[in-house]
Design an enzyme around this catalytic site. Structure first.
Site, PDB file in Angstrom:
ATOM      1  N   ASN A   1       0.837  -1.201   0.000  1.00 20.96           N
ATOM      2  CA  ASN A   1       0.000   0.000   0.000  1.00 20.96           C
ATOM      3  C   ASN A   1       0.867   1.243   0.000  1.00 20.96           C
ATOM      4  OD1 ASN A   1      -0.459   1.920   2.521  1.00 20.96           O
ATOM      5  ND2 ASN A   1       0.253  -0.084   3.288  1.00 20.96           N
TER       6      ASN A   1
ATOM      7  N   PHE B   1      -1.433   8.232   4.416  1.00 17.27           N
ATOM      8  CA  PHE B   1      -2.186   8.883   5.517  1.00 17.27           C
ATOM      9  C   PHE B   1      -3.464   9.565   5.009  1.00 17.27           C
ATOM     10  CE2 PHE B   1       1.750   9.672   8.488  1.00 17.27           C
ATOM     11  CZ  PHE B   1       1.792   8.321   8.750  1.00 17.27           C
TER      12      PHE B   1
ATOM     13  N   SER C   1       5.845   5.168   8.648  1.00 18.90           N
ATOM     14  CA  SER C   1       5.177   4.889   7.376  1.00 18.90           C
ATOM     15  C   SER C   1       6.138   5.240   6.240  1.00 18.90           C
ATOM     16  CB  SER C   1       3.905   5.728   7.239  1.00 18.90           C
ATOM     17  OG  SER C   1       3.473   5.669   5.890  1.00 18.90           O
TER      18      SER C   1
ATOM     19  N   ASN D   1       5.160   5.918   3.307  1.00 20.70           N
ATOM     20  CA  ASN D   1       4.369   6.576   2.259  1.00 20.70           C
ATOM     21  C   ASN D   1       4.199   8.078   2.446  1.00 20.70           C
ATOM     22  OD1 ASN D   1       3.923   4.075   0.984  1.00 20.70           O
ATOM     23  ND2 ASN D   1       2.384   3.599   2.541  1.00 20.70           N
ATOM     24  N   THR D   2       4.850   8.640   3.448  1.00 23.28           N
ATOM     25  CA  THR D   2       4.883  10.092   3.624  1.00 23.28           C
ATOM     26  C   THR D   2       6.353  10.478   3.510  1.00 23.28           C
ATOM     27  OG1 THR D   2       2.906  10.151   5.005  1.00 23.28           O
ATOM     28  CG2 THR D   2       4.452  11.976   5.282  1.00 23.28           C
TER      29      THR D   2
ATOM     30  N   LYS E   1       6.130   3.774  17.026  1.00 22.72           N
ATOM     31  CA  LYS E   1       6.051   2.658  16.058  1.00 22.72           C
ATOM     32  C   LYS E   1       7.172   2.793  15.041  1.00 22.72           C
ATOM     33  CE  LYS E   1       2.825   0.369  12.897  1.00 22.72           C
ATOM     34  NZ  LYS E   1       1.400   0.198  12.559  1.00 22.72           N
TER      35      LYS E   1
ATOM     36  N   ASN F   1       6.224  -1.518  11.306  1.00 21.28           N
ATOM     37  CA  ASN F   1       5.397  -1.057  10.198  1.00 21.28           C
ATOM     38  C   ASN F   1       5.725  -1.899   8.945  1.00 21.28           C
ATOM     39  OD1 ASN F   1       3.799   0.756   8.541  1.00 21.28           O
ATOM     40  ND2 ASN F   1       4.165   2.303  10.118  1.00 21.28           N
TER      41      ASN F   1
END
Ligand SMILES: Cc1cc2nc3c(=O)[nH]c(=O)nc-3n(C[C@H](O)[C@H](O)[C@H](O)COP(=O)(O)O)c2cc1C
Length: 344
Positions: free
Chosen positions: A110, A114, A174, A176-177, A216, A245
């Protein structure tokens, strides 16, 4: 029953299947659907961070980002439910498609980024939920907030969720940021955690409550960098660690049609990296530091492995998509077997 439901859902694109499943589950709560699908597993409670978890298996962040389905998910047998990641303001996330199934590997990729309705929406949901179990709120930063100013976004969310949940997770892992993971590095980490721990302490005082603050982390580390960051965490005043993660590593899915999609890989292929990170965290942080093990649990035996690596609790996400609520029961049973063997 879940296999039958899943086969139908998997005919839909992943993100649509996700929304359809959660909406159906929530709508079905009036007729007891979640309990019918999930049941009520028996387990010895786990006392950790001043909280009493009815069982050691939680739902990981990301499935219910906005807290719209807390009650229904809470009826599926989980010992706790983590909602979020939320950011100060609503944001749309990355363009679609941004979620991919790799069923041959029991995995997902994915790059949602966010996508969420903002912290105020989550707070409304936390205030109104009838779920009386343990809820964690997972917080992040806005996509366009520079890393140097990220602490202000986390503080903003922390203040909002503090009165309405049982623990708070600071998500700095994450993939993805852009640049978010820089916060994990020792250059930023100490100052960043100092600021959040100070903010949490003053909120605890003014709200007359204790809210454990967890961090995390990712599974993708050079060994020396992981040790250095864990040493900072150990002395930061942070109450617990969630490891891990999703991963950027594609070694275990090489050759798959979706292997080169950008984003975080989760499910079975992340397990060995996540277990290694967990083992190292337990070594560096010592026996008493609370750790939630996460990443690649698709069978009960995987949860047992996390226990053997030193986890106090576990969370699941991708395995739950593939296996359904049965996985919660399998994990609880396997966990108990490890504890019984250790006690014998
Ligand atoms: C679709 C998807 C969305 C996710 N969103 C979040 C998120 O918003 N915040 C977060 O901390 N983790 C998020 N995660 C990561 C999971 O919480 C978990 O750390 C990771 O998937 C590894 O566990 P698993 O192998 O059991 O899925 C997401 C994972 C997936 C698959």
């Amino acid at each position: 029953m879940y296999t039958w439901l899943r086969n139908g859902l998997f005919l839909l694109p992943p993100e649509m299947a996700h929304d359809v499943a959660l909406n159906a589950l929530s709508a079905g709560r009036f007729v007891g659907l979640p309990r019918l699908v999930g049941g009520c597993p028996r387990s010895a409670p786990v006392e950790l961070m001043g909280l009493s978890f009815p069982n050691p298996v939680g739902l990981a962040a990301g499935l219910d980002k906005n807290g719209d389905h807390i009650y229904a998910l809470g009826q599926l047998g989980f010992g706790f439910v983590e909602v979020g990641t939320v950011t100060p303001r609503p944001q749309p996330g990355n363009p679609k498609p941004r979620m991919f199934r790799l069923p041959e590997h029991q995995a997902l990729i994915n790059r949602l980024g966010f996508n969420n309705k903002g912290v105020d929406h989550l707070v409304d949901r936390l205030k109104s939920t009838r779920y009386d179990g343990i809820i964690g709120a997972n917080i992040g930063k806005q996509k366009d907030t520079p890393v140097d100013e990220a602490a202000a976004d986390y503080r903003f969310c922390l203040e909002k969720v503090h009165p309405h949940c049982h623990y708070i997770t600071v998500n700095i892992s994450s993939p993805n940021t852009a640049n978010l993971r820089e916060l994990q590095d020792t250059g930023h980490l100490r100052e960043f955690l100092d600021e959040l721990v100070r903010a949490r302490n003053s909120l605890d005082e003014s709200n007359e409550t204790c809210r454990p603050l967890l961090i995390k982390i990712a599974p993708d580390w050079e060994p020396a960098a992981l040790t250095a960051s864990l040493e900072v965490i150990a002395t930061s005043g942070i109450d617990g660690l969630i490891t891990t993660n999703t991963t950027l590593d594609r070694t275990r899915v090489a050759g798959h049609a979706h292997a080169d999609e950008a984003g975080g890989l989760s499910g079975a292929p992340v397990k060995s990296l996540a277990d290694a990170t967990l083992r190292r965290a337990r070594e560096v942080l010592g026996t008493d530091f609370p750790i939630i093990g996460l990443g690649g649990i698709t069978r009960g035996e995987d949860a047992a492995d996390k226990r053997r690596c030193g986890a106090d609790l576990v969370q699941i996400y991708t395995g739950f998509i593939y296996q359904g609520p049965r996985l919660v029961h399998d994990c609880i049973r396997a966990w108990q077997t490890v504890d019984e063997d250790t006690a014998a």
